[in-house]
Design a protein around this motif. Structure first.
Motif, PDB file in Angstrom:
ATOM      1  N   LEU A   1      -3.021  -4.557   9.496  1.00 27.68           N
ATOM      2  CA  LEU A   1      -3.342  -3.563   8.475  1.00 27.68           C
ATOM      3  C   LEU A   1      -2.767  -4.002   7.141  1.00 27.68           C
ATOM      4  CD1 LEU A   1      -2.455  -0.387  10.553  1.00 27.68           C
ATOM      5  CD2 LEU A   1      -4.743  -1.330  10.167  1.00 27.68           C
ATOM      6  N   GLU A   2      -3.570  -3.896   6.098  1.00 29.72           N
ATOM      7  CA  GLU A   2      -3.103  -4.273   4.771  1.00 29.72           C
ATOM      8  C   GLU A   2      -3.153  -3.028   3.899  1.00 29.72           C
ATOM      9  OE1 GLU A   2      -5.836  -7.566   4.121  1.00 29.72           O
ATOM     10  OE2 GLU A   2      -4.214  -8.960   4.600  1.00 29.72           O
ATOM     11  N   ALA A   3      -1.988  -2.429   3.724  1.00 31.57           N
ATOM     12  CA  ALA A   3      -1.890  -1.213   2.921  1.00 31.57           C
ATOM     13  C   ALA A   3      -0.604  -1.291   2.123  1.00 31.57           C
ATOM     14  CB  ALA A   3      -1.874   0.015   3.831  1.00 31.57           C
ATOM     15  N   LYS A   4      -0.636  -0.688   0.958  1.00 34.96           N
ATOM     16  CA  LYS A   4       0.539  -0.821   0.091  1.00 34.96           C
ATOM     17  C   LYS A   4       1.774  -0.180   0.719  1.00 34.96           C
ATOM     18  CE  LYS A   4       0.127  -0.784  -4.352  1.00 34.96           C
ATOM     19  NZ  LYS A   4      -0.025  -1.978  -5.184  1.00 34.96           N
ATOM     20  N   ALA A   5       1.537   0.835   1.525  1.00 33.06           N
ATOM     21  CA  ALA A   5       2.680   1.502   2.167  1.00 33.06           C
ATOM     22  C   ALA A   5       3.101   0.803   3.466  1.00 33.06           C
ATOM     23  CB  ALA A   5       2.385   2.969   2.408  1.00 33.06           C
ATOM     24  N   LYS A   6       2.553  -0.398   3.704  1.00 42.95           N
ATOM     25  CA  LYS A   6       3.039  -1.286   4.763  1.00 42.95           C
ATOM     26  C   LYS A   6       3.285  -0.601   6.105  1.00 42.95           C
ATOM     27  CE  LYS A   6       3.204  -4.538   1.614  1.00 42.95           C
ATOM     28  NZ  LYS A   6       2.193  -5.551   1.576  1.00 42.95           N
ATOM     29  N   ASP A   7       4.511  -0.732   6.609  1.00 42.68           N
ATOM     30  CA  ASP A   7       4.856  -0.171   7.924  1.00 42.68           C
ATOM     31  C   ASP A   7       4.707   1.349   7.954  1.00 42.68           C
ATOM     32  OD1 ASP A   7       6.962  -0.426   6.001  1.00 42.68           O
ATOM     33  OD2 ASP A   7       8.339   0.399   7.502  1.00 42.68           O
ATOM     34  N   LEU A   8       4.915   1.993   6.805  1.00 46.75           N
ATOM     35  CA  LEU A   8       4.770   3.451   6.777  1.00 46.75           C
ATOM     36  C   LEU A   8       3.306   3.845   6.962  1.00 46.75           C
ATOM     37  CD1 LEU A   8       7.225   4.370   3.879  1.00 46.75           C
ATOM     38  CD2 LEU A   8       7.650   4.301   6.351  1.00 46.75           C
ATOM     39  N   ALA A   9       2.409   3.037   6.411  1.00 47.31           N
ATOM     40  CA  ALA A   9       0.973   3.288   6.590  1.00 47.31           C
ATOM     41  C   ALA A   9       0.596   3.137   8.067  1.00 47.31           C
ATOM     42  CB  ALA A   9       0.158   2.334   5.729  1.00 47.31           C
TER      43      ALA A   9
ATOM     44  N   ILE B   1      -4.033   3.760   5.280  1.00 48.44           N
ATOM     45  CA  ILE B   1      -5.297   3.485   5.958  1.00 48.44           C
ATOM     46  C   ILE B   1      -6.006   4.820   6.181  1.00 48.44           C
ATOM     47  CG2 ILE B   1      -6.366   2.552   8.041  1.00 48.44           C
ATOM     48  CD1 ILE B   1      -4.920   0.415   6.392  1.00 48.44           C
ATOM     49  N   ASP B   2      -7.259   4.878   5.810  1.00 45.66           N
ATOM     50  CA  ASP B   2      -8.034   6.096   6.018  1.00 45.66           C
ATOM     51  C   ASP B   2      -8.299   6.267   7.523  1.00 45.66           C
ATOM     52  OD1 ASP B   2      -9.876   8.082   6.264  1.00 45.66           O
ATOM     53  OD2 ASP B   2     -11.428   7.121   5.060  1.00 45.66           O
ATOM     54  N   PRO B   3      -7.700   7.291   8.131  1.00 50.00           N
ATOM     55  CA  PRO B   3      -7.777   7.420   9.588  1.00 50.00           C
ATOM     56  C   PRO B   3      -9.192   7.736  10.079  1.00 50.00           C
ATOM     57  CG  PRO B   3      -6.784   9.375   8.624  1.00 50.00           C
ATOM     58  CD  PRO B   3      -6.945   8.388   7.513  1.00 50.00           C
TER      59      PRO B   3
ATOM     60  N   LEU C   1      -1.388  -3.233  16.490  1.00 50.07           N
ATOM     61  CA  LEU C   1      -1.571  -2.989  15.061  1.00 50.07           C
ATOM     62  C   LEU C   1      -0.354  -3.557  14.342  1.00 50.07           C
ATOM     63  CD1 LEU C   1      -2.847   0.720  14.971  1.00 50.07           C
ATOM     64  CD2 LEU C   1      -4.192  -1.381  15.125  1.00 50.07           C
ATOM     65  N   GLY C   2      -0.590  -4.276  13.261  1.00 49.09           N
ATOM     66  CA  GLY C   2       0.515  -4.912  12.558  1.00 49.09           C
ATOM     67  C   GLY C   2       0.516  -4.604  11.079  1.00 49.09           C
ATOM     68  N   PHE C   3       1.580  -5.030  10.413  1.00 49.80           N
ATOM     69  CA  PHE C   3       1.680  -4.864   8.964  1.00 49.80           C
ATOM     70  C   PHE C   3       2.306  -6.115   8.367  1.00 49.80           C
ATOM     71  CE2 PHE C   3       6.232  -4.203   8.265  1.00 49.80           C
ATOM     72  CZ  PHE C   3       6.668  -3.979   9.563  1.00 49.80           C
ATOM     73  N   ALA C   4       2.242  -6.182   7.027  1.00 51.07           N
ATOM     74  CA  ALA C   4       2.614  -7.420   6.355  1.00 51.07           C
ATOM     75  C   ALA C   4       3.920  -7.314   5.574  1.00 51.07           C
ATOM     76  CB  ALA C   4       1.495  -7.839   5.404  1.00 51.07           C
ATOM     77  N   VAL C   5       4.790  -8.257   5.840  1.00 50.51           N
ATOM     78  CA  VAL C   5       5.910  -8.647   4.982  1.00 50.51           C
ATOM     79  C   VAL C   5       6.999  -7.599   4.751  1.00 50.51           C
ATOM     80  CG1 VAL C   5       6.557  -9.702   2.764  1.00 50.51           C
ATOM     81  CG2 VAL C   5       4.352 -10.250   3.799  1.00 50.51           C
ATOM     82  N   LYS C   6       6.674  -6.580   3.973  1.00 54.94           N
ATOM     83  CA  LYS C   6       7.735  -5.700   3.493  1.00 54.94           C
ATOM     84  C   LYS C   6       7.945  -4.530   4.442  1.00 54.94           C
ATOM     85  CE  LYS C   6       7.208  -3.723  -0.543  1.00 54.94           C
ATOM     86  NZ  LYS C   6       7.350  -3.247  -1.933  1.00 54.94           N
ATOM     87  N   VAL C   7       9.181  -4.204   4.707  1.00 55.34           N
ATOM     88  CA  VAL C   7       9.511  -3.026   5.495  1.00 55.34           C
ATOM     89  C   VAL C   7      10.021  -1.947   4.539  1.00 55.34           C
ATOM     90  CG1 VAL C   7      11.009  -2.050   7.274  1.00 55.34           C
ATOM     91  CG2 VAL C   7      10.108  -4.379   7.533  1.00 55.34           C
ATOM     92  N   LEU C   8       9.294  -0.827   4.519  1.00 54.22           N
ATOM     93  CA  LEU C   8       9.688   0.286   3.637  1.00 54.22           C
ATOM     94  C   LEU C   8      10.474   1.341   4.402  1.00 54.22           C
ATOM     95  CD1 LEU C   8       6.363   0.734   1.607  1.00 54.22           C
ATOM     96  CD2 LEU C   8       8.412  -0.542   0.970  1.00 54.22           C
TER      97      LEU C   8
END
Length: 326
Positions: free
Chosen positions: A291-299, A268-270, A3-10
């Motif tokens: 995964l594309e979610a505004k909360a990025k890595d936290l999501a 992401i809706d689990p 599972l991955g996330f995009a660009v920004k690390v929060l």
DNA sequence: CGATGTCAAGGAATC
DNA sequence: GATTCCTTGACATCG
């Protein structure tokens, strides 16, 4: 399944994804590489093994009016090779996704050229890192201007004019309004391009009414064995949970605002994701999920925790199947 | 320091 | 042909 996330690390207080200074301050890929190094530290610390790099890691790297920025990938060959080797050894899957301005099938020759230059640059970047074929450049088909037939024809011509390296890294994704999966698959058939299926876009726009399980299967089938593990995009739609307030005279009125269907939620809706895993995904061969979610890595970290409570496992950056009940 | 403007970039709807 | 929205984040500047 990674599972991955995009660009920004929060997480961990937030980490910069690239050197975002403006041209006057002479930003450089070298700085972006240092920041990527810190992000790789973060990924390892949290056992995450899939990440989409910013499309701006090479500052002004393809800007038509700033040729002094054009040699950065070559200038950083050594640093890129080192970073690439590190991610390879850690089993971290990388990708890039050019922004909305890279339109390979634009009506304007200038715009098509700029898009091609951008794709060549990003391919050169991944090549310089020595990454495997699963490290891809994800692109939408583009515009509709001039009619779909002409637009598709322009895409084909532009694609054929790309260099070998850019063609090899490119994959195409269904979008939320113009090119549905059916169309994208047809283009893949003509070009040999791999397809990244975006489940959320598919829910927004799918004129061919392809059921999710079949959509997933067809997209995965465009990846051959030598291409590495296929991947898809997954996100949850933004809900209308937020209210806006506006003043009406002396009174404050609370109003429910409906977001556009295509908007990404913070998380992401689990429940949906679990249904997806147990439904359409269960019968499919192995694949990874961006995964594309505004909360990025936290999501991603939240989803991982929630799936763990539902019996799924996590080891070496991979989601594993649910433990047998009992 | 906080608020606001700006950035390299396109497409499409609207007038 | 020009304007505005889409939609994003952070730099840069100003008060």
């Amino acid at each position: 399944m990674k599972l991955g996330f995009a660009v920004k690390v929060l997480g961990d207080g937030g980490l910069p994804s690239h050197d975002a200074r403006r041209w006057q301050s002479q930003p450089h890929l070298r700085v972006s590489i240092e920041r990527l190094g810190a992000i790789v530290d973060y990924l390892e610390r949290h056992d995450l093994r899939m990440y989409r790099m910013s499309s701006d890691v090479v500052p002004y790297g393809s800007h038509p009016d700033l040729p002094q920025f054009h040699g950065q990938v070559e200038e950083c060959a050594e640093e890129l090779a080192t970073l690439g080797e590190r991610t390879r050894a850690a089993g971290i899957r990388l990708s890039v996704h050019p922004g909305q301005y890279a339109v390979l099938n634009s009506e304007h020759a200038e715009v098509r050229r700029a898009a091609a230059t951008e794709l060549e640059l990003e391919a050169a970047l991944l090549d310089a890192m020595g990454l495997g074929p699963e490290a891809v450049v994800v692109l939408h088909v583009g515009a509709l201007a001039g009619g779909k037939e002409a637009a598709v024809e322009r895409f084909l011509r532009s694609f054929e004019a790309l260099g070998e390296r850019a063609r090899a890294r490119l994959v195409i994704e269904n979008d939320d309004a113009r090119y549905g999966l059916g169309e994208v698959l047809a283009l893949a058939g003509k070009t040999g391009l791999r397809v990244v299926w975006d489940a959320h876009h598919h829910a927004c726009y799918d004129p061919d009414k392809i059921p999710a399980e079949e959509a997933l299967r067809l997209a995965l089938e465009t990846w051959r064995r030598r291409d590495g593990i296929p991947k898809i995009h997954y996100s949850s739609p933004k809900t209308a949970a937020e209210e806006s307030k506006r003043k009406v005279g002396r009174r404050v009125e609370r109003r429910l605002v409906l977001p556009p269907l295509k908007a990404h939620a913070d998380l992401i809706d689990p429940i949906s994701f679990e249904s997806f895993l147990r439904g359409p995904a269960a019968a499919a061969p192995d694949f990874d999920v961006m995964l594309e979610a505004k909360a990025k890595d936290l999501a991603l970290r939240r989803l991982r925790d929630q799936l763990a409570k539902r019996g799924f496992g996590w080891s070496d950056g991979m989601l594993t199947g649910p433990a047998a009940p009992g």
